[in-house]
Design a protein around this motif. Sequence first.
Motif, PDB file in Angstrom:
ATOM      1  N   UNK A  55      32.735  44.423  71.130  1.00 59.60           N
ATOM      2  CA  UNK A  55      33.963  43.875  70.551  1.00 59.60           C
ATOM      3  C   UNK A  55      35.210  44.543  71.109  1.00 59.60           C
ATOM      4  N   UNK A  56      35.045  45.703  71.761  1.00 58.36           N
ATOM      5  CA  UNK A  56      36.209  46.485  72.170  1.00 58.36           C
ATOM      6  C   UNK A  56      37.089  45.766  73.186  1.00 58.36           C
ATOM      7  N   UNK A  57      36.489  45.126  74.183  1.00 60.66           N
ATOM      8  CA  UNK A  57      37.297  44.508  75.233  1.00 60.66           C
ATOM      9  C   UNK A  57      38.112  43.314  74.717  1.00 60.66           C
ATOM     10  N   UNK A  58      37.517  42.339  73.992  1.00 60.65           N
ATOM     11  CA  UNK A  58      38.361  41.273  73.446  1.00 60.65           C
ATOM     12  C   UNK A  58      39.359  41.775  72.410  1.00 60.65           C
ATOM     13  N   UNK A  59      38.987  42.799  71.665  1.00 59.39           N
ATOM     14  CA  UNK A  59      39.919  43.402  70.710  1.00 59.39           C
ATOM     15  C   UNK A  59      41.107  44.016  71.447  1.00 59.39           C
ATOM     16  N   UNK A  60      40.821  44.718  72.537  1.00 59.07           N
ATOM     17  CA  UNK A  60      41.885  45.349  73.322  1.00 59.07           C
ATOM     18  C   UNK A  60      42.837  44.318  73.899  1.00 59.07           C
ATOM     19  N   UNK A  61      42.275  43.212  74.366  1.00 61.46           N
ATOM     20  CA  UNK A  61      43.108  42.161  74.945  1.00 61.46           C
ATOM     21  C   UNK A  61      44.019  41.525  73.898  1.00 61.46           C
ATOM     22  N   UNK A  62      43.495  41.306  72.679  1.00 60.48           N
ATOM     23  CA  UNK A  62      44.302  40.665  71.640  1.00 60.48           C
ATOM     24  C   UNK A  62      45.362  41.600  71.079  1.00 60.48           C
ATOM     25  N   UNK A  63      44.987  42.875  70.868  1.00 57.96           N
ATOM     26  CA  UNK A  63      45.895  43.809  70.210  1.00 57.96           C
ATOM     27  C   UNK A  63      46.640  44.703  71.192  1.00 57.96           C
ATOM     28  N   UNK A  64      46.366  44.561  72.483  1.00 57.68           N
ATOM     29  CA  UNK A  64      47.076  45.345  73.493  1.00 57.68           C
ATOM     30  C   UNK A  64      46.741  46.824  73.458  1.00 57.68           C
ATOM     31  N   UNK A  65      45.462  47.173  73.315  1.00 55.48           N
ATOM     32  CA  UNK A  65      45.070  48.573  73.251  1.00 55.48           C
ATOM     33  C   UNK A  65      45.102  49.221  74.633  1.00 55.48           C
ATOM     34  N   UNK A  66      45.475  50.492  74.671  1.00 54.23           N
ATOM     35  CA  UNK A  66      45.394  51.301  75.885  1.00 54.23           C
ATOM     36  C   UNK A  66      44.090  52.094  75.869  1.00 54.23           C
ATOM     37  N   UNK A  67      43.819  52.873  76.941  1.00 51.57           N
ATOM     38  CA  UNK A  67      42.615  53.703  76.976  1.00 51.57           C
ATOM     39  C   UNK A  67      42.622  54.701  75.820  1.00 51.57           C
ATOM     40  N   UNK A  68      43.817  55.248  75.510  1.00 50.62           N
ATOM     41  CA  UNK A  68      43.922  56.216  74.419  1.00 50.62           C
ATOM     42  C   UNK A  68      43.687  55.537  73.070  1.00 50.62           C
ATOM     43  N   UNK A  69      44.333  54.378  72.846  1.00 53.33           N
ATOM     44  CA  UNK A  69      44.170  53.700  71.556  1.00 53.33           C
ATOM     45  C   UNK A  69      42.759  53.138  71.394  1.00 53.33           C
ATOM     46  N   UNK A  70      42.089  52.788  72.503  1.00 54.92           N
ATOM     47  CA  UNK A  70      40.674  52.406  72.411  1.00 54.92           C
ATOM     48  C   UNK A  70      39.851  53.567  71.875  1.00 54.92           C
ATOM     49  N   UNK A  71      40.134  54.759  72.384  1.00 51.90           N
ATOM     50  CA  UNK A  71      39.436  55.937  71.882  1.00 51.90           C
ATOM     51  C   UNK A  71      39.724  56.202  70.426  1.00 51.90           C
ATOM     52  N   UNK A  72      40.979  55.974  69.999  1.00 53.06           N
ATOM     53  CA  UNK A  72      41.353  56.190  68.598  1.00 53.06           C
ATOM     54  C   UNK A  72      40.624  55.201  67.687  1.00 53.06           C
ATOM     55  N   UNK A  73      40.630  53.915  68.062  1.00 51.19           N
ATOM     56  CA  UNK A  73      39.960  52.898  67.248  1.00 51.19           C
ATOM     57  C   UNK A  73      38.468  53.193  67.142  1.00 51.19           C
ATOM     58  N   UNK A  74      37.861  53.564  68.254  1.00 49.13           N
ATOM     59  CA  UNK A  74      36.422  53.844  68.246  1.00 49.13           C
ATOM     60  C   UNK A  74      36.107  55.103  67.457  1.00 49.13           C
ATOM     61  N   UNK A  75      36.855  56.172  67.715  1.00 44.14           N
ATOM     62  CA  UNK A  75      36.527  57.458  67.098  1.00 44.14           C
ATOM     63  C   UNK A  75      36.979  57.563  65.650  1.00 44.14           C
ATOM     64  N   UNK A  76      37.892  56.696  65.189  1.00 44.82           N
ATOM     65  CA  UNK A  76      38.344  56.772  63.796  1.00 44.82           C
ATOM     66  C   UNK A  76      37.174  56.605  62.842  1.00 44.82           C
TER      67      UNK A  76
END
Length: 491
Positions: free
Chosen positions: A53-74
């Motif tokens: 889900x991370x890649x389509x989520x990143x595309x919709x919400x405009x996540x960066x590499x850092x924010x991807x890590x934050x969303x995953x690690x939260x």
Amino acid sequence: MVANSTESPTLRDSALPDMPKTGPFRKRIGLISVVACFGGLLFGYDTGVINGALRPMSQELGLTAVSEGVVTSSLVFAAAVGAVTCGQICDMIGRRRTILYLALMFFLGTLVVVLAPNVALLVVGRILLGLAVGGASIVVPVYLSELAPHEIRGSISGRNEVAIVTGQLAAFVVNAIIGNVWGHIDGIWRVMFAICAIPAVCLFIGMLRMPESPRWLVEHNRRDEALAVLMSVRTEERARAELGAVEVVAEASTGDQRVGYRKFVFNKWLVRIVLVGMGVAVCQQLTGINSIMYYGQVVLIESGFAENAALIANIAPGVVAVLGGFFALYMMDRVDRRTTFITGLSLTTTFHLLIGLCSKFMAEDNPLRAWVILALIVGFVASMQSFLNVAVWVWLAEVFPLPMRGVGIGVSQLFGWGMNGVIALVFPSLVAGVGISGVFFIFAIVGVVALIFIATQVPETRGISLEKMEEGVETGMAYRFREWRRMRDEQ
């Protein structure tokens, strides 16, 4: 049992009548484990769904590499809090009631994630799911280990880990199907998360009809209820004998020694077992298994697969994880925990080294590179699941004395989940910085250190009742590895 007890640790177990290998009691234990393991299924799905889900989520919400890590690690950092908190809560209010509350939290967290309009609320939902995941990682294994007879305790409590990897596999399969068929639809990642609500409802409804842990009931002076529960999963003779053994231990722990954290500060051996438990949980995470479970698609893309192909290839580690889990269940009541730990770490460290070497020395334009790395990843996951994941969760649920069991496993998993969170947070940046080869070389070095720790510090728990284990830990006998194993074999 108090430290100065002179009672032989072999007496309690030898006094217990044998359990029938078939019949209604085994079926009842089996049903209880299936219902409780919906908690493990939720654990697995919620940690695995981010993988696709991370890649389509990143595309919709405009996540960066850092924010991807934050969303995953939260989720993972919240799981650390959930683990240590629920360890205390389940000691206070009971294993069954805690699981019911966790089912509600799984449902609420799923709802928040699915409806989240922005990153902030998405992280809030992930935190709620993380609290539930961490709680389930503690309470379900403890609940199962306290209900199962010691002869099959490993295979019963180990079912939770099989449920976890089954949930992860389900997430990978659902992601692959949804991503390849409906991946063009905006917000499709929300559907991937929404499916988690189904097992949450099943867990809540199922646990309404399940019993409380008899050992927790004894600890809270509810003897008649404990006996009734034991007689529903044991023969009457075995139930009464086992209740007597539990009562001996409960009566020996009085005053402040019955209270969580204060229980272990007065006994150097209990301090040691908490430190060892923390070390085992951290070693499990430092294998990097969850970097594959969270970022498997990313690793496969870096190895040379196309995006959609990586989504499908990502199913392979999930399949071998489930197969390895069933193999581990077969071994749980046949092979010592220390043996499985050492075998597993030896294999995973070897695969770390091989993945690093192949990634470094095979040319990126070599068509075999992606497939070789995939095969090695599959071997790593199979080794991890067959020899480490199930055994670690079972060992943690067995090794701590009753008055501090919830707290002990909670503190251990606080550090385990904390390390899991660190890896989840920095893994994308590590891959970007040192590449796949560098990351897996680091895992290999850490694996050697973990092997030394396991071989010198971890006591055996297989084939030993929880009451005898308590005595061995509190007196230090369990750390005299050869004598402890010989005493078990002679009983």
